[in-house]
Design a protein around this motif. Structure first.
Motif, PDB file in Angstrom:
ATOM      1  N   GLN A  86       0.803  -1.221   0.000  1.00 47.36           N
ATOM      2  CA  GLN A  86       0.000   0.000   0.000  1.00 47.36           C
ATOM      3  C   GLN A  86       0.837   1.272   0.000  1.00 47.36           C
ATOM      4  O   GLN A  86       0.370   2.328  -0.431  1.00 47.36           O
ATOM      5  CB  GLN A  86      -0.971   0.006   1.184  1.00 47.36           C
ATOM      6  N   ILE A  87       2.089   1.176   0.463  1.00 49.44           N
ATOM      7  CA  ILE A  87       2.951   2.358   0.440  1.00 49.44           C
ATOM      8  C   ILE A  87       4.237   2.125  -0.353  1.00 49.44           C
ATOM      9  O   ILE A  87       5.045   3.035  -0.509  1.00 49.44           O
ATOM     10  CB  ILE A  87       3.302   2.851   1.866  1.00 49.44           C
ATOM     11  N   GLY A  88       4.430   0.923  -0.846  1.00 48.75           N
ATOM     12  CA  GLY A  88       5.589   0.656  -1.685  1.00 48.75           C
ATOM     13  C   GLY A  88       6.901   0.647  -0.942  1.00 48.75           C
ATOM     14  O   GLY A  88       7.882   1.249  -1.383  1.00 48.75           O
ATOM     15  N   ALA A  89       6.927  -0.029   0.213  1.00 54.48           N
ATOM     16  CA  ALA A  89       8.153  -0.069   1.012  1.00 54.48           C
ATOM     17  C   ALA A  89       8.172  -1.339   1.848  1.00 54.48           C
ATOM     18  O   ALA A  89       7.127  -1.957   2.098  1.00 54.48           O
ATOM     19  CB  ALA A  89       8.243   1.151   1.923  1.00 54.48           C
ATOM     20  N   PHE A  90       9.368  -1.714   2.307  1.00 59.41           N
ATOM     21  CA  PHE A  90       9.510  -2.860   3.192  1.00 59.41           C
ATOM     22  C   PHE A  90       9.352  -2.420   4.640  1.00 59.41           C
ATOM     23  O   PHE A  90       9.814  -1.342   5.036  1.00 59.41           O
ATOM     24  CB  PHE A  90      10.879  -3.517   3.021  1.00 59.41           C
ATOM     25  N   ALA A  91       8.713  -3.259   5.430  1.00 59.78           N
ATOM     26  CA  ALA A  91       8.690  -3.071   6.880  1.00 59.78           C
ATOM     27  C   ALA A  91      10.022  -3.550   7.441  1.00 59.78           C
ATOM     28  O   ALA A  91      10.779  -4.261   6.766  1.00 59.78           O
ATOM     29  CB  ALA A  91       7.542  -3.879   7.486  1.00 59.78           C
TER      30      ALA A  91
ATOM     31  N   THR B 176       8.474  12.244  -1.992  1.00 61.81           N
ATOM     32  CA  THR B 176       7.310  11.716  -2.694  1.00 61.81           C
ATOM     33  C   THR B 176       7.771  10.578  -3.586  1.00 61.81           C
ATOM     34  O   THR B 176       8.897  10.588  -4.092  1.00 61.81           O
ATOM     35  CB  THR B 176       6.627  12.788  -3.562  1.00 61.81           C
ATOM     36  N   GLY B 177       6.897   9.591  -3.762  1.00 58.57           N
ATOM     37  CA  GLY B 177       7.241   8.436  -4.580  1.00 58.57           C
ATOM     38  C   GLY B 177       6.048   8.006  -5.408  1.00 58.57           C
ATOM     39  O   GLY B 177       5.093   8.764  -5.595  1.00 58.57           O
ATOM     40  N   THR B 178       6.090   6.786  -5.881  1.00 56.92           N
ATOM     41  CA  THR B 178       5.007   6.312  -6.730  1.00 56.92           C
ATOM     42  C   THR B 178       3.707   6.115  -5.956  1.00 56.92           C
ATOM     43  O   THR B 178       2.621   6.229  -6.522  1.00 56.92           O
ATOM     44  CB  THR B 178       5.392   4.978  -7.391  1.00 56.92           C
ATOM     45  N   HIS B 179       3.805   5.827  -4.654  1.00 55.17           N
ATOM     46  CA  HIS B 179       2.613   5.481  -3.889  1.00 55.17           C
ATOM     47  C   HIS B 179       2.405   6.325  -2.635  1.00 55.17           C
ATOM     48  O   HIS B 179       1.423   6.115  -1.924  1.00 55.17           O
ATOM     49  CB  HIS B 179       2.653   4.000  -3.486  1.00 55.17           C
ATOM     50  N   THR B 180       3.313   7.242  -2.351  1.00 56.18           N
ATOM     51  CA  THR B 180       3.192   8.003  -1.105  1.00 56.18           C
ATOM     52  C   THR B 180       3.765   9.410  -1.239  1.00 56.18           C
ATOM     53  O   THR B 180       4.581   9.693  -2.113  1.00 56.18           O
ATOM     54  CB  THR B 180       3.957   7.329   0.050  1.00 56.18           C
TER      55      THR B 180
ATOM     56  N   PRO C   3      -1.539  -2.692  -6.418  1.00 51.13           N
ATOM     57  CA  PRO C   3      -0.580  -2.458  -5.336  1.00 51.13           C
ATOM     58  C   PRO C   3       0.770  -2.031  -5.905  1.00 51.13           C
ATOM     59  O   PRO C   3       0.993  -2.129  -7.110  1.00 51.13           O
ATOM     60  CB  PRO C   3      -0.466  -3.822  -4.687  1.00 51.13           C
ATOM     61  N   ALA C   4       1.665  -1.589  -5.032  1.00 53.29           N
ATOM     62  CA  ALA C   4       3.023  -1.275  -5.475  1.00 53.29           C
ATOM     63  C   ALA C   4       3.753  -2.579  -5.775  1.00 53.29           C
ATOM     64  O   ALA C   4       3.686  -3.528  -4.986  1.00 53.29           O
ATOM     65  CB  ALA C   4       3.771  -0.508  -4.393  1.00 53.29           C
ATOM     66  N   PRO C   5       4.438  -2.679  -6.903  1.00 55.77           N
ATOM     67  CA  PRO C   5       5.117  -3.926  -7.244  1.00 55.77           C
ATOM     68  C   PRO C   5       6.305  -4.208  -6.337  1.00 55.77           C
ATOM     69  O   PRO C   5       7.017  -3.300  -5.936  1.00 55.77           O
ATOM     70  CB  PRO C   5       5.564  -3.708  -8.687  1.00 55.77           C
ATOM     71  N   LEU C   6       6.499  -5.461  -6.014  1.00 55.49           N
ATOM     72  CA  LEU C   6       7.615  -5.885  -5.171  1.00 55.49           C
ATOM     73  C   LEU C   6       8.922  -5.762  -5.943  1.00 55.49           C
ATOM     74  O   LEU C   6       9.040  -6.249  -7.064  1.00 55.49           O
ATOM     75  CB  LEU C   6       7.410  -7.344  -4.745  1.00 55.49           C
ATOM     76  N   PRO C   7       9.942  -5.100  -5.370  1.00 49.33           N
ATOM     77  CA  PRO C   7      11.230  -4.994  -6.063  1.00 49.33           C
ATOM     78  C   PRO C   7      11.856  -6.372  -6.257  1.00 49.33           C
ATOM     79  O   PRO C   7      11.695  -7.262  -5.410  1.00 49.33           O
ATOM     80  CB  PRO C   7      12.083  -4.148  -5.106  1.00 49.33           C
ATOM     81  N   PRO C   8      12.566  -6.581  -7.348  1.00 51.89           N
ATOM     82  CA  PRO C   8      13.225  -7.868  -7.566  1.00 51.89           C
ATOM     83  C   PRO C   8      14.374  -8.076  -6.589  1.00 51.89           C
ATOM     84  O   PRO C   8      14.947  -7.125  -6.071  1.00 51.89           O
ATOM     85  CB  PRO C   8      13.744  -7.762  -9.001  1.00 51.89           C
TER      86      PRO C   8
ATOM     87  N   CYS D   1      16.602   3.450  -5.479  1.00 48.28           N
ATOM     88  CA  CYS D   1      15.554   4.344  -5.928  1.00 48.28           C
ATOM     89  C   CYS D   1      15.263   5.332  -4.816  1.00 48.28           C
ATOM     90  O   CYS D   1      15.288   4.985  -3.636  1.00 48.28           O
ATOM     91  CB  CYS D   1      14.278   3.567  -6.246  1.00 48.28           C
ATOM     92  N   TYR D   2      15.022   6.563  -5.202  1.00 43.87           N
ATOM     93  CA  TYR D   2      14.642   7.571  -4.212  1.00 43.87           C
ATOM     94  C   TYR D   2      13.254   8.078  -4.552  1.00 43.87           C
ATOM     95  O   TYR D   2      13.014   8.464  -5.682  1.00 43.87           O
ATOM     96  CB  TYR D   2      15.612   8.749  -4.207  1.00 43.87           C
ATOM     97  N   PRO D   3      12.315   8.091  -3.566  1.00 45.99           N
ATOM     98  CA  PRO D   3      12.542   7.645  -2.185  1.00 45.99           C
ATOM     99  C   PRO D   3      12.517   6.132  -2.070  1.00 45.99           C
ATOM    100  O   PRO D   3      12.030   5.466  -2.968  1.00 45.99           O
ATOM    101  CB  PRO D   3      11.362   8.284  -1.445  1.00 45.99           C
ATOM    102  N   PRO D   4      13.016   5.635  -0.903  1.00 49.77           N
ATOM    103  CA  PRO D   4      13.589   6.366   0.226  1.00 49.77           C
ATOM    104  C   PRO D   4      15.107   6.326   0.259  1.00 49.77           C
ATOM    105  O   PRO D   4      15.703   6.681   1.272  1.00 49.77           O
ATOM    106  CB  PRO D   4      13.014   5.613   1.416  1.00 49.77           C
ATOM    107  N   GLY D   5      15.747   5.848  -0.787  1.00 51.12           N
ATOM    108  CA  GLY D   5      17.203   5.816  -0.797  1.00 51.12           C
ATOM    109  C   GLY D   5      17.792   4.503  -0.327  1.00 51.12           C
ATOM    110  O   GLY D   5      18.977   4.433  -0.031  1.00 51.12           O
ATOM    111  N   THR D   6      16.982   3.462  -0.243  1.00 50.61           N
ATOM    112  CA  THR D   6      17.513   2.137   0.089  1.00 50.61           C
ATOM    113  C   THR D   6      17.816   1.388  -1.208  1.00 50.61           C
ATOM    114  O   THR D   6      17.191   1.634  -2.248  1.00 50.61           O
ATOM    115  CB  THR D   6      16.510   1.334   0.935  1.00 50.61           C
ATOM    116  N   ALA D   7      18.763   0.477  -1.140  1.00 49.50           N
ATOM    117  CA  ALA D   7      19.276  -0.149  -2.358  1.00 49.50           C
ATOM    118  C   ALA D   7      18.340  -1.225  -2.898  1.00 49.50           C
ATOM    119  O   ALA D   7      17.851  -2.082  -2.152  1.00 49.50           O
ATOM    120  CB  ALA D   7      20.646  -0.757  -2.079  1.00 49.50           C
ATOM    121  N   ILE D   8      18.104  -1.187  -4.206  1.00 50.64           N
ATOM    122  CA  ILE D   8      17.442  -2.302  -4.896  1.00 50.64           C
ATOM    123  C   ILE D   8      18.467  -3.397  -5.140  1.00 50.64           C
ATOM    124  O   ILE D   8      18.179  -4.577  -4.983  1.00 50.64           O
ATOM    125  CB  ILE D   8      16.835  -1.839  -6.233  1.00 50.64           C
TER     126      ILE D   8
END
Length: 429
Positions: free
Chosen positions: A131-136, A321-325, A355-360, A395-402
């Motif tokens: 829903q927000i396109g990020a990992f917990a 700001t990003g694709t989902h938030t 939903p936001a797609p899961l990064p590979p 990818c930014y946001p949030p600046g964590t590595a794919i």
């Protein structure tokens, strides 16, 4: 006793109107956009202002007050941001070849620290929040499972809260780690206000972290670059201090250090203001405002890239700001009225595509330290497919590595909607 010993010391020196034949070169006089009232406080290591590398006076007093406020055994100032603190935190306890469990959604500085200390990362991921396109942050079960399987892990590097305001169950994780003799190192850069603001999770220190890094400038009223390394485990005090000396500048900014001194003092008296801000947020809550663990991190589910120009036109600048938030940070420098106006405006935004797609996920074939020792080259993104990445691809946001250093760049990453890079640093063949 002074509530702000370091800030008071540099103010006293500035008022003496001495002829400064020491650094910095502006000598306390106006320069460029900076008035003399500002530069007069920009001093260096003299008897009255102490020395960050060997604090014995006002800096030591300020660090001790900070440690007391945050519940640390010892607190060290750094003017190199949380990046400096992370580098020192990992270097203090990890040696070449040590295995370290790493939250895969860590800050880029963690990969830099791994490349320097030579530790071997074992990655763990949290759940994907579509829903927000990020990992917990990683769940306790996942951490426990890896520690049960990998008996020789030395430490866990945990990032909590995330840039979206999601926090780990740090207390339970600390229990799991310590039961197995594993050190808990926490990047709490976004959670410095937890020690003072009501309705927030426990601080990493209160939850049992051995070492913890915080950016005071992110959520407290300190100048950019102001950060602290907290020690929760007294056995690590001297190791943390020695590691900081490797990465800390011998010419630290006194303006930044004084701002930390003042920010801590202000935060200690800020509970009432935080309550007012919390009440304003709760009064304006709407379905698109994601309920995070940090109530002062406003994460709005929306077409973030569309909302950015709308925010600017209305006089608001978001954290990201990003694709989902769209993410906005509320601090003690805000007013309930401004927060209410922001949230009333945010209610009008269109929802994000779901939903936001899961990064590979990409396989790791080298460690960050092994990558650092090899020659790298910059190639077009499509030419990087199948190559080993030399620098984090994020990818930014949030600046964590794919893709982390040492992992193989794949075509799935190339086609990932949030991936925008045109060229990638890869290890030379």
């Amino acid at each position: 006793m002074s509530k702000t010993p370091l800030a008071d010391a540099i103010q006293r020196y500035a008022k003496k109107d001495m002829h400064r034949f020491h650094m910095p070169g502006h000598k306390g006089k106006a320069t460029g956009i900076f008035p003399a009232a500002f530069t007069a406080l920009d001093v260096t290591e003299i008897e009255e202002t102490d020395n960050l590398m060997e604090p014995k006076g006002c800096i030591l007093a300020a660090e001790r007050l900070c440690a007391s406020a945050f519940g640390a055994q010892r607190t060290f100032f750094t003017t190199g941001g949380s990046t400096c603190g992370v580098l020192a935190m990992l270097h203090a306890v990890l040696r070449p070849g040590d295995k370290v469990l790493v939250d895969r959604s860590c800050h880029l500085s963690v990969y830099a620290a791994l490349s320097l200390c030579g530790a071997v990362p074992v990655y763990v991921r949290g759940a994907w929040m579509a829903q927000i396109g990020a990992f917990a942050p990683p769940a306790t079960e996942g951490i426990a499972s890896i520690l049960e399987r990998e008996k020789d892990i030395r430490a866990l590097v945990l990032t909590t809260p995330t840039p979206y305001g999601i926090a780990a169950d740090t207390e339970a994780i600390a229990e799991i780690c310590h039961a197995r003799g594993v050190l808990l190192l926490v990047d709490e850069a976004h959670g410095a206000h937890f020690a003072f603001a009501p309705h927030c999770p426990k601080t990493a220190l209160a939850a049992g972290a051995d070492l913890c890094v915080q950016s005071l400038h992110k959520t407290l009223p300190a100048l950019t670059g102001s950060a602290v390394l907290h020690v929760g485990n007294p056995a690590l005090i001297h190791k943390a201090e020695a590691a900081l000396r490797l990465f800390q500048s011998t010419s630290p900014s006194y303006l930044l250090m004084a701002s930390m001194d003042c920010a801590r003092a202000a935060a200690e008296e800020s509970a009432g203001l935080w309550e007012e801000l919390y009440a304003a947020i709760e009064a304006c809550r709407f379905p698109g405002l994601y309920r995070t663990d940090d109530p002062y991190r406003l994460t709005v589910s929306c077409q973030g890239e569309v909302s950015a120009p709308l925010l600017a036109a209305a006089g608001f600048v978001p954290e990201m700001t990003g694709t989902h938030t769209a993410v906005m940070i509320v601090t003690m420098a805000d007013s309930p009225k401004t927060v209410q106006r922001l949230l009333d405006f945010a209610k009008t935004w269109k929802p994000a595509a779901w939903p936001a797609p899961l990064p590979p996920q990409c396989p790791a074939v080298l460690t960050p330290a092994e990558v650092r020792c090899r020659e790298a080259e910059l190639v077009a993104a499509d030419e990087a497919v199948g190559r080993i990445v030399a620098r984090p691809v994020y990818c930014y946001p949030p600046g964590t590595a794919i893709v982390a250093p040492g992992e193989v760049f794949s075509r799935e990453v190339l086609l990932y909607p949030a991936f925008k890079e045109e060229r990638i640093w890869v290890v030379q063949a």
